[in-house]
Design an enzyme around this catalytic site. Structure first.
Site, PDB file in Angstrom:
ATOM      1  N   HIS A  18      10.095  -0.914 -10.642  1.00 32.44           N
ATOM      2  CA  HIS A  18      11.272  -1.716 -10.977  1.00 32.44           C
ATOM      3  C   HIS A  18      10.935  -2.912 -11.861  1.00 32.44           C
ATOM      4  O   HIS A  18      11.776  -3.782 -12.063  1.00 32.44           O
ATOM      5  CB  HIS A  18      11.977  -2.193  -9.705  1.00 32.44           C
ATOM      6  CG  HIS A  18      11.057  -2.734  -8.666  1.00 32.44           C
ATOM      7  ND1 HIS A  18      11.052  -2.301  -7.369  1.00 32.44           N
ATOM      8  CD2 HIS A  18      10.084  -3.671  -8.740  1.00 32.44           C
ATOM      9  CE1 HIS A  18      10.136  -2.941  -6.688  1.00 32.44           C
ATOM     10  NE2 HIS A  18       9.529  -3.794  -7.506  1.00 32.44           N
ATOM     11  N   TYR A  72      -4.270  -8.777 -15.021  1.00 32.81           N
ATOM     12  CA  TYR A  72      -4.559  -7.624 -15.880  1.00 32.81           C
ATOM     13  C   TYR A  72      -5.254  -8.036 -17.173  1.00 32.81           C
ATOM     14  O   TYR A  72      -5.659  -7.185 -17.965  1.00 32.81           O
ATOM     15  CB  TYR A  72      -3.265  -6.884 -16.253  1.00 32.81           C
ATOM     16  CG  TYR A  72      -2.420  -6.488 -15.077  1.00 32.81           C
ATOM     17  CD1 TYR A  72      -2.995  -6.099 -13.870  1.00 32.81           C
ATOM     18  CD2 TYR A  72      -1.030  -6.503 -15.157  1.00 32.81           C
ATOM     19  CE1 TYR A  72      -2.216  -5.736 -12.793  1.00 32.81           C
ATOM     20  CE2 TYR A  72      -0.242  -6.140 -14.080  1.00 32.81           C
ATOM     21  CZ  TYR A  72      -0.843  -5.756 -12.907  1.00 32.81           C
ATOM     22  OH  TYR A  72      -0.066  -5.402 -11.838  1.00 32.81           O
TER      23      TYR A  72
END
Length: 482
Positions: free
Chosen positions: A171, A258
């Site tokens: 989502h 990340y």
């Protein structure tokens, strides 16, 4: 219509309830069967009682079964939804705790980075067991909808090694679009049209249009910097927007782990994060949140059960993809969303074997992806770094090759920015030994790992991280709730 949906990991009570109520918002689906399965009989009975209460309150013919026998739940299922977290919060705590000893500060640790890679090692053997069962006992051609992280690794394994028709669902895109619509002053989300593409948790809004008008970088930067809340909560995300020229779907905390630039030095971390909520960068934030949520649910269960007696409100159907995909496949009402699938010319400058997240349309013919998308070069480069880690991680998980696992962790952007090769080798040994009960593919490697740990000279430290908060008690949670 009458068909069967199996939910694996249905003990994820809140999320299972959301999927269930979303699906029952579709009128044609009232007469279907939900088969719940989980390792925890306790959790299964709690969620079944809630779902039974919903069915009873709304006078539906829907059938709900619950069993710890996974194959029984999968028998004849047309759709299989996975929400599993192998190892639960116990293993997850190690995903955060052990890397901290080596200076690696994660906010979530469930996608890549040290925690996400080990999470994948636990999940992938189980995912392949799911696929075997699906092929053997589910309805022929059954579709596997994976919600479990690490999304790309799990989906990659299910497609490449499990040979099951699989789509990964998340989502993050929807949440990012909601932010953009808000900062641009849209009256409703329908005014915003966008193309978002990349890999899971590193997708990029490469085309934005508000009521048909194209939105450029400068306008978007100005809108975010003027927003009284997001200007503080999304500092790192805004900085990436300024440098890359496009906005990332992922939260400030997720995105920070990340990349190799923002969490590499303890004194720099607090500059880029916001502590108003865990998702903006708190050390181990999602672990704390998940622990508090579990404790709260266990304590307040009677209230959750009572709330299930309310009539279904179709207007509150969520933007989770699952119900919309099933509706499109079964009724031919077309749905547009963003899906995790194998790259087959969909994104031109990412590898063909990678699992990408990109726009697609669903109807009775299946999921049809929009092809020929080219990412901005900086976005592609960032995605490539993660894809290379994911590929090695998947192959290591399937083969039980601990050396390949260490190389995967070594090549992780944040790990590489913080740790030396010697530290990485010891850290992986320590994590594999600590989590051995969930890593059957590494059983032969564990004795040698223990031996190396007993002789290691690599120093570690007792560090809670740059921005750690303690788990709040039920009393503290009650006091803070309105």
């Amino acid at each position: 219509m009458s068909f069967k949906i199996a939910i694996i990991g249905a003990g994820s009570v809140g999320f299972t309830k959301k999927l269930f109520t979303d699906i029952l918002c579709i009128p044609e689906f009232s007469d279907i069967e939900f088969a719940l399965t989980d390792l925890s009989e306790h959790n299964l009975q709690m969620i079944k009682a809630i779902l039974d209460r919903i069915v009873e309150a709304n006078k539906l013919p829907t059938r709900v079964t619950a069993t710890t026998d996974r194959r029984k739940a999968l028998e004849g299922a047309r759709y299989v939804i996975s929400c599993v977290r192998v190892g639960g919060l116990e293993a997850y705590a190690d995903d955060i705790r052990i890397p901290l000893k080596y200076g690696i500060d994660q906010c979530v640790g469930d996608t890549i980075c040290a925690g996400g890679i080990l999470y994948g090692q636990r999940n992938i053997p189980v995912i392949l067991d799911f696929c075997k069962d699906i092929l053997e006992v589910a309805e022929p051609g059954a579709k596997f909808l994976n919600y479990a992280n690490p999304m790309a690794m799990n989906t990659w394994a299910a497609i490449e090694y499990g040979k099951v028709d699989t789509v990964g669902l998340c989502h993050g895109v929807q949440h990012g679009a909601e932010q953009i619509a808000e900062v641009l002053g849209a009256k409703s989300h329908s005014e915003l049209d966008y193309v978002c593409s990349g890999i899971n948790h590193q997708t990029w809004f490469i085309d934005l249009r508000l009521n048909g008008r194209k939105i450029g970088k400068d306008e978007l930067v100005a809108a975010f910097e003027a927003h009284p809340v997001y200007s503080q909560q999304e500092k790192l995300r805004i900085d990436v927007l300024k440098r890359f020229g496009v906005y990332s779907t992922e939260s400030n905390g997720h995105l920070s782990e990340y990349l190799p630039w923002y969490r590499k030095r303890p004194d720099e971390i607090t500059r880029w994060i916001d502590m108003s909520d865990w998702i903006h960068g708190e050390t181990g934030g999602y672990l704390r949140y998940s622990t508090e949520t579990r404790n709260w649910f266990e304590t307040e269960y009677p209230q959750f059960l009572e709330a299930a007696s309310k009539p279904l409100d179709v207007s509150k159907r969520s933007n989770e993809h699952a119900s919309h995909i099933l509706e499109a496949l079964e009724t031919n009402r077309v749905y547009r969303g963003h899906f995790n699938v194998k790259n087959t010319g969909i994104i031109t400058n990412l590898p063909q074997d990678a699992i990408i997240e990109s726009p697609g349309f669903v109807d009775r013919f299946g999921i049809n992806m929009a092809s020929g998308i080219t990412l901005p070069e900086a976005c592609a480069a960032t995605c490539m770094a993660s894809i290379n880690v994911q590929r090695m991680s998947v192959h290591a998980a399937v083969t039980g090759d601990i050396d390949l696992l260490k190389l995967a962790v070594l090549h992780d952007p944040l790990v590489g920015a913080v740790s030396t090769p010697e530290e990485v080798w010891q850290m992986v040994d320590e994590m594999v030994v600590a989590q051995a009960r969930w890593l059957p593919q590494y059983a032969d490697a564990v004795p040698a790992a223990k031996e190396r740990l007993s002789k290691s000279m690599v120093k570690t430290r007792d560090w809670a991280g740059a921005a750690r908060r303690k788990v709040r008690s039920i009393e503290e949670l009650r006091a803070e709730r309105p």
